[in-house]
Design a protein around this motif. Structure first.
Motif, PDB file in Angstrom:
ATOM      1  N   TYR A  64      -4.654   6.359  -1.607  1.00 34.90           N
ATOM      2  CA  TYR A  64      -3.951   5.123  -1.243  1.00 34.90           C
ATOM      3  C   TYR A  64      -4.044   4.164  -2.424  1.00 34.90           C
ATOM      4  O   TYR A  64      -5.115   3.994  -3.012  1.00 34.90           O
ATOM      5  N   TYR A  65      -2.921   3.548  -2.754  1.00 39.16           N
ATOM      6  CA  TYR A  65      -2.883   2.613  -3.880  1.00 39.16           C
ATOM      7  C   TYR A  65      -2.453   1.235  -3.377  1.00 39.16           C
ATOM      8  O   TYR A  65      -1.549   1.117  -2.546  1.00 39.16           O
ATOM      9  N   VAL A  71       0.859  -1.183   0.000  1.00 38.22           N
ATOM     10  CA  VAL A  71       0.000   0.000   0.000  1.00 38.22           C
ATOM     11  C   VAL A  71       0.892   1.227   0.000  1.00 38.22           C
ATOM     12  O   VAL A  71       1.815   1.333   0.817  1.00 38.22           O
ATOM     13  N   THR A  72       0.658   2.152  -0.929  1.00 36.23           N
ATOM     14  CA  THR A  72       1.417   3.410  -0.931  1.00 36.23           C
ATOM     15  C   THR A  72       0.438   4.562  -0.726  1.00 36.23           C
ATOM     16  O   THR A  72      -0.704   4.514  -1.195  1.00 36.23           O
ATOM     17  N   ARG A  73       0.927   5.579  -0.025  1.00 34.36           N
ATOM     18  CA  ARG A  73       0.087   6.733   0.300  1.00 34.36           C
ATOM     19  C   ARG A  73       0.643   7.935  -0.441  1.00 34.36           C
ATOM     20  O   ARG A  73       1.819   8.268  -0.304  1.00 34.36           O
ATOM     21  N   ASP A  74      -0.203   8.580  -1.225  1.00 33.79           N
ATOM     22  CA  ASP A  74       0.218   9.741  -2.011  1.00 33.79           C
ATOM     23  C   ASP A  74      -0.378  11.003  -1.399  1.00 33.79           C
ATOM     24  O   ASP A  74      -1.587  11.203  -1.433  1.00 33.79           O
ATOM     25  N   PHE A 103       3.561   0.610   2.939  1.00 32.46           N
ATOM     26  CA  PHE A 103       3.158  -0.408   3.906  1.00 32.46           C
ATOM     27  C   PHE A 103       3.013  -1.735   3.174  1.00 32.46           C
ATOM     28  O   PHE A 103       2.650  -1.756   2.002  1.00 32.46           O
ATOM     29  N   THR A 104       3.307  -2.832   3.853  1.00 31.36           N
ATOM     30  CA  THR A 104       2.995  -4.133   3.257  1.00 31.36           C
ATOM     31  C   THR A 104       1.652  -4.595   3.800  1.00 31.36           C
ATOM     32  O   THR A 104       1.311  -4.339   4.954  1.00 31.36           O
ATOM     33  N   MET A 105       0.892  -5.262   2.946  1.00 38.10           N
ATOM     34  CA  MET A 105      -0.412  -5.796   3.329  1.00 38.10           C
ATOM     35  C   MET A 105      -0.526  -7.191   2.740  1.00 38.10           C
ATOM     36  O   MET A 105      -0.534  -7.346   1.521  1.00 38.10           O
ATOM     37  N   ASP A 106      -0.544  -8.194   3.592  1.00 32.90           N
ATOM     38  CA  ASP A 106      -0.620  -9.578   3.146  1.00 32.90           C
ATOM     39  C   ASP A 106      -1.925 -10.181   3.660  1.00 32.90           C
ATOM     40  O   ASP A 106      -2.303  -9.954   4.811  1.00 32.90           O
ATOM     41  N   ALA A 127      -7.277  -2.089   6.057  1.00 35.10           N
ATOM     42  CA  ALA A 127      -6.057  -1.278   6.158  1.00 35.10           C
ATOM     43  C   ALA A 127      -6.392   0.215   6.139  1.00 35.10           C
ATOM     44  O   ALA A 127      -5.847   0.994   6.936  1.00 35.10           O
ATOM     45  N   LEU A 128      -7.293   0.637   5.250  1.00 33.89           N
ATOM     46  CA  LEU A 128      -7.673   2.055   5.188  1.00 33.89           C
ATOM     47  C   LEU A 128      -8.261   2.526   6.517  1.00 33.89           C
ATOM     48  O   LEU A 128      -8.022   3.653   6.949  1.00 33.89           O
TER      49      LEU A 128
END
Length: 357
Positions: free
Chosen positions: A140-141, A125-128, A329-332, A346-347
């Motif tokens: 968030y992507y 997850v990346t936050r722009d 962030f990693t999200m598994d 996650a959001l």
């Protein structure tokens, strides 16, 4: 803490991660669950019966391990995140370079399908925060965490909403409610302590005769409010629909606000509903922090780091999320979650919770 553990840092509020260089890139193990299951079949934890859906659209997802038909195998591969060609899908081995191309043919289908059993889908997850008002309303992507960085979902908080309301889209450039790329949303209560995740179905006010077009609730998240003055790790409860005998999600289509996942959970009406919790971190005197073992997938301290488990099998990590950089962030996630459920959970952890901090 051993080198693969992640703590909840010097200030007891944030979950820290001690880096482990040798395990940082553990993508070779992406075909395995995050933790080896002790139980014979973790899937049984999530089965609640329920009526199988009328439309048997994608039967493929139920038995990903023994995909027989030719066209089924690539479908299974799409779902398996960043595979490295280990054991499980041996029939595709000769075609696969060290970092395989993962084609997600039907993105909408993929992000709503549960992860295949026995496979951890690893994402980032990346936050722009760049650009006008992105500081207040970042985008968030979600991408698969592999060489191709396949895009899965984007999410952003709506501006004029009284409560926190995140739109989730399968197009990184179209985050509109009316667009055809709208796939789901995350909505909070006024306090920002309870969240509900919906798919893109219709509001119950616009139901058709058999109710089949009405939105499903995909999950709910409850953050326990901290007593004033007490600082410690967050406590989360995650409520999801159960799975039927075909390993498909039991549709939960509330007719009104009293019929949703949160009310069912609150009233302990748990038919076709599963309750999960974040795994409690353990205090470590040596590091003066709370620690959890993220197996090298989380490297930075953060209050947002968490692992979600079923109380009957705390070794089976249904989902884990944690910081690896300022805005990454990693999200598994594992069966029975799908990408939309995991991303929305996650959001919810990004949202400011006045009562929880």
């Amino acid at each position: 803490a051993n080198s693969t553990q992640c703590c909840v840092t010097m200030s007891p509020m944030s979950l820290t991660a001690a880096t482990s260089s040798d395990e940082e890139d553990d993508s070779d193990s992406s075909t395995k669950p995050i933790r080896s299951e002790k139980k014979k079949n973790p899937a049984s934890l999530f089965q609640t019966g329920g009526d199988p859906p009328k439309e048997k659209k994608s039967k493929k997802k139920a038995p990903p391990k023994g995909a027989e038909s030719e066209e089924e195998t690539p479908e299974t591969l799409q779902k398996n995140s960043n595979k490295k060609g280990k054991a499980k899908k041996s029939k595709k081995k000769e075609e696969r370079p060290p970092s395989p191309v993962i084609e997600v043919d039907n993105l909408e289908e993929f992000v709503l399908q549960p992860a295949p059993q026995g496979v951890t889908v690893k994402c980032r997850v990346t936050r722009d925060k760049k650009g006008m008002d992105r500081g207040l309303y970042p985008t968030y992507y979600l991408h698969l965490d592999n060489d191709k960085k396949v895009f899965l979902l984007a999410g952003r908080k709506r501006k004029k909403s009284k409560t926190s309301n995140y739109l989730i889209s399968i197009d990184p450039t179209d985050l509109s409610r009316g667009g055809e790329n709208f796939i789901g949303k995350l909505r909070s209560n006024l306090m920002g302590t309870r969240f509900t995740v919906f798919d893109n179905g219709a509001n119950p006010d616009r139901a058709n005769a058999d109710w089949s077009n009405v939105r499903q609730e995909l999950s709910a998240v409850v953050y326990e409010t901290n007593v004033l003055g007490f600082k410690g790790p967050r406590k989360m409860t995650v409520i999801i629909p159960g799975m039927n005998a075909d390993c498909e999600r039991v549709p939960i289509r509330p007719r009104n606000d009293n019929d949703g996942l949160l009310m069912r959970w609150q009233n302990r009406n748990m038919d076709n509903v599963i309750e999960l919790h974040n795994k409690a971190p353990v205090w470590n005197d040596e590091t003066q922090s709370y620690v959890l073992n993220f197996h090298g997938r989380v490297t930075h301290a953060s209050v947002k780091n968490f692992q979600i488990v079923h109380s009957s099998d705390p070794d089976y990590i249904v989902m884990q999320f944690g910081r690896v950089a300022d805005d990454a962030f990693t999200m598994d996630y594992n069966y029975p979650l799908c990408a939309v459920q995991a991303f929305a959970i996650a959001l919810s952890s990004f949202d400011g919770k006045l009562a929880c901090e």
